[in-house]
Design an enzyme around this catalytic site. Structure first.
Site, PDB file in Angstrom:
ATOM      1  N   SER A 196     -25.468   5.365  11.980  1.00 20.48           N
ATOM      2  CA  SER A 196     -26.688   6.160  12.157  1.00 20.48           C
ATOM      3  C   SER A 196     -27.909   5.326  11.810  1.00 20.48           C
ATOM      4  O   SER A 196     -27.854   4.459  10.941  1.00 20.48           O
ATOM      5  CB  SER A 196     -26.621   7.374  11.231  1.00 20.48           C
TER       6      SER A 196
ATOM      7  N   LYS B 171     -22.659   6.248   5.413  1.00 18.03           N
ATOM      8  CA  LYS B 171     -22.740   5.451   6.647  1.00 18.03           C
ATOM      9  C   LYS B 171     -22.991   3.981   6.299  1.00 18.03           C
ATOM     10  O   LYS B 171     -22.365   3.068   6.843  1.00 18.03           O
ATOM     11  CB  LYS B 171     -23.856   5.975   7.556  1.00 18.03           C
TER      12      LYS B 171
ATOM     13  N   TYR C 128     -25.034  11.385   2.347  1.00 21.14           N
ATOM     14  CA  TYR C 128     -24.557  11.243   3.731  1.00 21.14           C
ATOM     15  C   TYR C 128     -24.940   9.871   4.287  1.00 21.14           C
ATOM     16  O   TYR C 128     -24.107   9.127   4.793  1.00 21.14           O
ATOM     17  CB  TYR C 128     -25.139  12.354   4.626  1.00 21.14           C
TER      18      TYR C 128
END
Lengths: 343, 343
Positions: free
Chosen positions: A127, A156, A152
């Site tokens: 992302s 990644k 989150y």
């Protein structure tokens, strides 16, 4: 193309389903695994309807290594497209241990089983969040990474680092890290699309639920940013373009690539207000909104330099904002409660 | 002090054993777990000899949650001092997945079991490596983190981030992150000390093995750094000082602290040549050396601003360079092959 299948983890989810459709249409054999925590088998039924194929689908959690091994024994896997993971920013702040365990622990478990079966090819669903607050625009792949402020985003980033280190240590690996900007839209059939549980976290699912009457109005967080209309600017990419980017990355990986990173975005930024207006035009429905204060952690603008993917993968986003909105509206209006039966 | 024990993971290792001794001498009940991958039960036999107590010791791997649960059922744990983990920088570059699985997966497993049993107190064995290449000296706790270039260092950094995020989400946690500079020396008894497997990675075990005749000569990597004698400067801290820093951190944590970070160092830097000379003086043995080129990734100087620990924990390092060398020599000369019987 060697004989075998592409394993898509999290294949029943939003980007997963759209990628499975594109892979099948490009002639690949696909196997899906998904723990169905945040997806349903109904989405795979729709994928089969669209493609006219029966994609083998396993309800497996990445952390269950025995179940993974069983899948790898049953199917010769050529490459893993790794979408599986929890993805709600807000929830990750409240339940960080769950996110680290699921996303990082799950990826480590998957990588271990891949090694056991001699599978050294992975395309990872990363992302643009790994870039943190942009130090320049447009963001290219050389932009510094690691400034993520929520768990989150950190998962990644950490997974990217783990994969890079593995590629450095073990030369047989080929890994493509795809950094998504903001996926929106849905398959043109209107049969699959984004199906958030509860109140959507992302702008466009929220907008479309306002248009369909499930939510009252849009809240715009901040209209005093340094952008043309004062609202935040992001790089929205049609999910079908994004899915095709994965197919392009797979063809690239098949030639042997080591570890490579690509942005998948359009390179164009649109503001919150522009998105809401475009959706009104596509749907013919009003999208009332109110202005609220800025949210902590939000930034003014973020958009990609997507030229590397065009140069190396021969891929670029083709679908414009009107098409994103039109396809999203078809999905939303045909499926006002997503994959669930209206209750 | 509430009734219960301090669980020391990796308690049979170098810093672990020394900390267990200081904890027992400070009156704490201690339970040790160690998977003995990089340590031996002999070290715990010596700890028991030094302290005159029998410290319950379990041969458990952190990733074995059922074994962890069993330990937590048998012993009421008040706080976990978390030393367990793989720690060889070079090996971590060659086996990154093993390091991520062991250190990060192991910590997540441990944290999950702690939560199950309502244990929300942890002191974590971190490292100055999280600072990466120093942007200023001395390094205080506000120095940026995350610039680690090897998987070992990244595991320390990632675990710090995981622990910080958990403390932010769940206010019942108290976590102290202790960033060690360069632990050296041994317990004054000469019964316990650092016992590296194979050729030592760290300077002082190497120097002491040269002095005792196990290795031929020291290789000094670079004598053209911008330091007084051209060789690299580091902040060496006596392992007993370091161990006492953990006891001070525990007393601090018992009052309730949320998430806190402290450097544990002396604040003084010594060069490679100064260390070798000091060891020659303490041991009365020559430490021949040769100069080689710089190693990739090495930096000129690194030393701590240790004032925060003095201010908040009431702790500062007391033992000087001569004492570090003298105690290391006693350990090395009494145990030329470490905890193993001479073969």
């Amino acid at each position: 193309m060697a004989t075998g299948s592409i394993l898509v983890t999290g294949g029943a989810g939003y980007v997963g389903t759209h990628t499975v459709v594109e892979l099948v249409e490009a002639g690949y054999d696909v196997v899906v695994m998904d723990n169905l925590v945040n997806a349903s088998m109904e989405s795979m039924r729709r994928v089969n309807e669209i493609t006219g194929k029966q994609v083998p689908t396993f309800s497996i959690d990445m952390l269950d290594k025995e179940a993974l091994r069983d899948l790898f024994r049953k199917h010769k896997i050529l490459c893993v497209m790794h979408f599986a993971g929890l993805k709600a920013v807000g929830e990750s702040c409240n339940k960080p241990l769950l996110y680290y365990k699921t996303n990082i622990g799950g990826t480590i478990s998957l990588l271990e089983v891949m090694k056991e079966f001699g599978v050294y090819n992975m395309i990872f669903s990363s992302s643009a969040t790994v870039y943190g607050s942009p130090s320049y625009l447009p963001i290219d792949e050389k932009h510094p990474v690691g400034g993520c402020t929520n768990p989150y985003g950190k998962t990644k980033y950490f997974i990217e680092e783990i994969l890079k280190d593995i590629c450095t240590a073990e030369k047989q690996w080929n890994v493509v890290l795809l950094r998504y900007f903001n996926p929106v839209g849905a398959h043109v059939s209107g049969k699959i699309g984004e199906d958030p549980q509860g109140v959507p976290n992302n702008l466009m699912p929220y907008v479309s639920q306002v248009a369909v009457g499930r939510l009252k109005e849009l809240t715009v967080y901040g209209d005093d940013y340094d952008t043309p209309d004062g609202t935040g600017v992001r790089d929205y990419i049609h999910v079908v373009d994004l899915a095709q980017g994965h197919v392009a990355a797979l063809k690239y990986l098949e030639k042997g690539c080591g570890c490579k990173v690509f942005n998948l975005g359009t390179g164009k930024g649109y503001s919150v207000i522009e998105m809401a207006k475009a959706f009104e035009a596509a749907s013919g429905k009003p999208v009332p909104y109110k202005i609220a204060g800025r949210r902590a952690g939000d930034i003014a603008s973020c958009y990609a330099d997507a030229s590397l993917a065009e140069k190396e993968l021969g891929w670029k986003a083709k679908l414009d904002l009107a098409k994103m909105c039109e396809d999203l509206w078809r999905w939303q209006s045909n499926n006002p409660t997503g994959f669930r039966t209206e209750s």
